[in-house]
Design a protein around this motif. Structure first.
Motif, PDB file in Angstrom:
ATOM      1  N   SER A 110       0.829  -1.210   0.000  1.00 21.72           N
ATOM      2  CA  SER A 110       0.000   0.000   0.000  1.00 21.72           C
ATOM      3  C   SER A 110       0.858   1.254   0.000  1.00 21.72           C
TER       4      SER A 110
ATOM      5  N   SER B  38       0.256   3.747  -3.034  1.00 21.87           N
ATOM      6  CA  SER B  38      -0.257   5.090  -2.721  1.00 21.87           C
ATOM      7  C   SER B  38       0.608   6.186  -3.320  1.00 21.87           C
TER       8      SER B  38
ATOM      9  N   GLY C 213      -0.250   7.303   3.419  1.00 27.43           N
ATOM     10  CA  GLY C 213      -0.825   6.390   2.437  1.00 27.43           C
ATOM     11  C   GLY C 213      -0.985   4.990   2.997  1.00 27.43           C
TER      12      GLY C 213
ATOM     13  N   ALA D  74      -2.172  10.394  -2.108  1.00 30.67           N
ATOM     14  CA  ALA D  74      -1.613   9.271  -1.347  1.00 30.67           C
ATOM     15  C   ALA D  74      -2.628   8.737  -0.356  1.00 30.67           C
TER      16      ALA D  74
ATOM     17  N   GLY E 209      -3.998   5.115  -1.002  1.00 32.10           N
ATOM     18  CA  GLY E 209      -3.666   4.239   0.113  1.00 32.10           C
ATOM     19  C   GLY E 209      -4.912   3.551   0.650  1.00 32.10           C
TER      20      GLY E 209
ATOM     21  N   SER F 288      -6.093   0.989  -1.800  1.00 31.27           N
ATOM     22  CA  SER F 288      -5.184  -0.164  -1.769  1.00 31.27           C
ATOM     23  C   SER F 288      -5.491  -1.066  -0.587  1.00 31.27           C
TER      24      SER F 288
END
Length: 209
Positions: free
Chosen positions: A103, A107, A128, A182, A186, A189
């Motif tokens: 991640s 990110s 992130g 981010a 993030g 993700s």
């Protein structure tokens, strides 16, 4: 107490300790601080600078930035590693590490692409990856009450919707030197990786309502 953290949540403990130590050290070492920051312009021209994708995630701009991220990580990162272990046994520690590291990279990719021709743009902080941790936690506990700004109580699922909406708006409109991309990527993700690791989490999430 420290031994318990290391035994039950070793990955979260190591991330927590390294991030605090590296951030505190670079507060007084500007040369190293500059070398560890994410600089998309430099990465686009020198692949040897790819390491900053990782190092920028263990340093922070100032005490406030560090404290906010570490408080968030403390409340959700340690709990999430325990959720992973409860679901996967010892492999849960590895899965938690992979979620955090992957991640962190994912990110930053949109930022690198967007600012690859901007020599004045730098980014740093664990936001992130921590957004990924927070959103993974929300899949496990969507009705957990979060204290927004430590004051405003809000169920986690509602916070997630507002957070994503704000990140999308802020990435296009805000001018506050915060890397909202981010935060957004993030969070996404964290959701995607958790679903890939635990496909049943979608049914679990929906079943909470």
């Amino acid at each position: 107490m420290i031994q318990q953290y290391l035994f039950y949540t070793p990955v979260a403990s190591i991330i927590f300790a390294i991030t605090i130590a590296a951030s505190l050290y670079t507060f007084s070492n500007q040369h190293l601080y500059g070398k560890l920051m994410l600089h998309p312009y430099a990465i686009a021209r020198d692949r040897r600078r790819l390491y900053t994708i990782f190092t920028s995630g263990i340093i922070h701009a100032d005490w406030g930035h560090l404290l906010f991220n570490m408080i968030t990580f403390y409340y959700f990162g340690f709990a999430l590693e325990q959720f992973f272990v409860a679901s996967s046994g010892a492999l849960g520690h590895l899965y938690f590490a992979l979620l955090y590291i992957i991640s962190l990279v994912l990110s930053d990719i949109p930022t690198i692409v967007q600012h690859k021709n901007n020599p004045g743009y730098y980014s740093l902080g664990a936001s992130g990856a921590i957004s990924a941790v927070l959103f993974s936690f929300i899949l496990f506990q969507p009705k957990a009450m979060l204290g927004i700004f430590m004051i405003i109580p809000m169920p986690a699922y509602l916070f997630a919707v507002l957070y994503l909406g704000y990140c999308i708006w802020a990435s296009k409109n805000a001018n506050d030197r915060i890397n909202h991309d981010a935060h957004l990527f993030g969070a996404l993700s964290g959701l995607i990786l958790t679903i890939l690791l635990y496909p049943w989490i979608v049914r679990h999430f929906l079943g909470q309502f």
